[in-house]
Design a protein around this motif. Structure first.
Motif, PDB file in Angstrom:
ATOM      1  N   ALA A   1      -8.932  -3.518   8.675  1.00  0.00           N
ATOM      2  CA  ALA A   1      -8.613  -3.749   7.267  1.00  0.00           C
ATOM      3  C   ALA A   1      -9.199  -2.633   6.401  1.00  0.00           C
ATOM      4  O   ALA A   1      -8.551  -2.145   5.476  1.00  0.00           O
ATOM      5  CB  ALA A   1      -9.143  -5.107   6.820  1.00  0.00           C
ATOM      6  N   GLU A   2     -10.404  -2.212   6.717  1.00  0.00           N
ATOM      7  CA  GLU A   2     -11.056  -1.126   5.973  1.00  0.00           C
ATOM      8  C   GLU A   2     -10.286   0.181   6.135  1.00  0.00           C
ATOM      9  O   GLU A   2     -10.042   0.904   5.164  1.00  0.00           O
ATOM     10  CB  GLU A   2     -12.488  -0.976   6.488  1.00  0.00           C
ATOM     11  N   ARG A   3      -9.876   0.488   7.354  1.00  0.00           N
ATOM     12  CA  ARG A   3      -9.114   1.717   7.605  1.00  0.00           C
ATOM     13  C   ARG A   3      -7.774   1.684   6.884  1.00  0.00           C
ATOM     14  O   ARG A   3      -7.322   2.689   6.344  1.00  0.00           O
ATOM     15  CB  ARG A   3      -8.894   1.908   9.101  1.00  0.00           C
ATOM     16  N   PHE A   4      -7.113   0.517   6.900  1.00  0.00           N
ATOM     17  CA  PHE A   4      -5.830   0.409   6.229  1.00  0.00           C
ATOM     18  C   PHE A   4      -6.001   0.559   4.719  1.00  0.00           C
ATOM     19  O   PHE A   4      -5.187   1.209   4.057  1.00  0.00           O
ATOM     20  CB  PHE A   4      -5.133  -0.916   6.555  1.00  0.00           C
ATOM     21  N   ALA A   5      -7.059  -0.013   4.169  1.00  0.00           N
ATOM     22  CA  ALA A   5      -7.323   0.135   2.732  1.00  0.00           C
ATOM     23  C   ALA A   5      -7.503   1.609   2.380  1.00  0.00           C
ATOM     24  O   ALA A   5      -6.983   2.076   1.362  1.00  0.00           O
ATOM     25  CB  ALA A   5      -8.556  -0.672   2.331  1.00  0.00           C
ATOM     26  N   ASP A   6      -8.214   2.354   3.217  1.00  0.00           N
ATOM     27  CA  ASP A   6      -8.373   3.795   2.994  1.00  0.00           C
ATOM     28  C   ASP A   6      -7.021   4.496   3.038  1.00  0.00           C
ATOM     29  O   ASP A   6      -6.728   5.363   2.229  1.00  0.00           O
ATOM     30  CB  ASP A   6      -9.299   4.417   4.049  1.00  0.00           C
TER      31      ASP A   6
ATOM     32  N   THR B   1      -4.045   3.235   2.392  1.00  0.00           N
ATOM     33  CA  THR B   1      -3.205   2.920   1.229  1.00  0.00           C
ATOM     34  C   THR B   1      -3.597   3.757   0.013  1.00  0.00           C
ATOM     35  O   THR B   1      -2.766   4.015  -0.852  1.00  0.00           O
ATOM     36  CB  THR B   1      -3.265   1.421   0.863  1.00  0.00           C
ATOM     37  N   ARG B   2      -4.848   4.196  -0.039  1.00  0.00           N
ATOM     38  CA  ARG B   2      -5.272   5.083  -1.138  1.00  0.00           C
ATOM     39  C   ARG B   2      -4.769   6.507  -0.918  1.00  0.00           C
ATOM     40  O   ARG B   2      -4.545   7.248  -1.856  1.00  0.00           O
ATOM     41  CB  ARG B   2      -6.785   5.061  -1.265  1.00  0.00           C
TER      42      ARG B   2
ATOM     43  N   GLY C   1       1.518  -0.050   0.899  1.00  0.00           N
ATOM     44  CA  GLY C   1       0.785  -1.238   0.496  1.00  0.00           C
ATOM     45  C   GLY C   1       0.864  -2.304   1.565  1.00  0.00           C
ATOM     46  O   GLY C   1       1.591  -2.174   2.545  1.00  0.00           O
TER      47      GLY C   1
ATOM     48  N   GLU D   1       0.440  -6.826   2.134  1.00  0.00           N
ATOM     49  CA  GLU D   1       0.256  -8.170   1.592  1.00  0.00           C
ATOM     50  C   GLU D   1       0.126  -9.146   2.742  1.00  0.00           C
ATOM     51  O   GLU D   1       0.601  -8.882   3.832  1.00  0.00           O
ATOM     52  CB  GLU D   1       1.472  -8.598   0.762  1.00  0.00           C
TER      53      GLU D   1
END
Length: 107
Positions: free
Chosen positions: A67-72, A74-75, A81, A83
């Protein structure tokens, strides 16, 4: 990494200085061990897991990092994005593995 007669042994030293090993047995099972000294033959078994149990632990431990890697990501990638989507009972996707539904391919 060492290769004993029963499978592969992976080792690391954690932040507290403990020498930890994971023995991936040829049977598909896993064993988590701790070494009380410098001798790898003196390993003390901490936990034994079946393949399915090991997969569950890996998913639990890997989920926050994914989840952390995916959040990075998406930035870094404009327009990317994610959901959460509720899968309700009766849906053709309910109770099925994501790969089996081909949902990723379809979206």
């Amino acid at each position: 990494m060492a290769e004993p007669g029963v499978g592969l042994r992976y080792e690391f030293v954690n932040h507290e200085g403990d020498r930890v090993g994971v023995v991936a047995q040829r049977s598909g099972d896993f064993e988590l061990v701790v070494y009380p000294g410098d001798d790898p033959d003196e390993a003390r078994s901490v936990l034994r897991l079946t393949r399915e149990e090991a997969d569950t632990v890996a998913e639990i431990l890997g989920a926050p990092r994914s989840a952390e890697r995916f959040a990075d990501l998406t930035r870094e990638v404009p327009g990317l994005g994610a959901e959460q989507i509720e899968v309700r009972p009766g849906s053709p996707f309910a109770g099925r593995a994501l790969g089996d539904t081909r949902a990723r391919t379809r979206t």
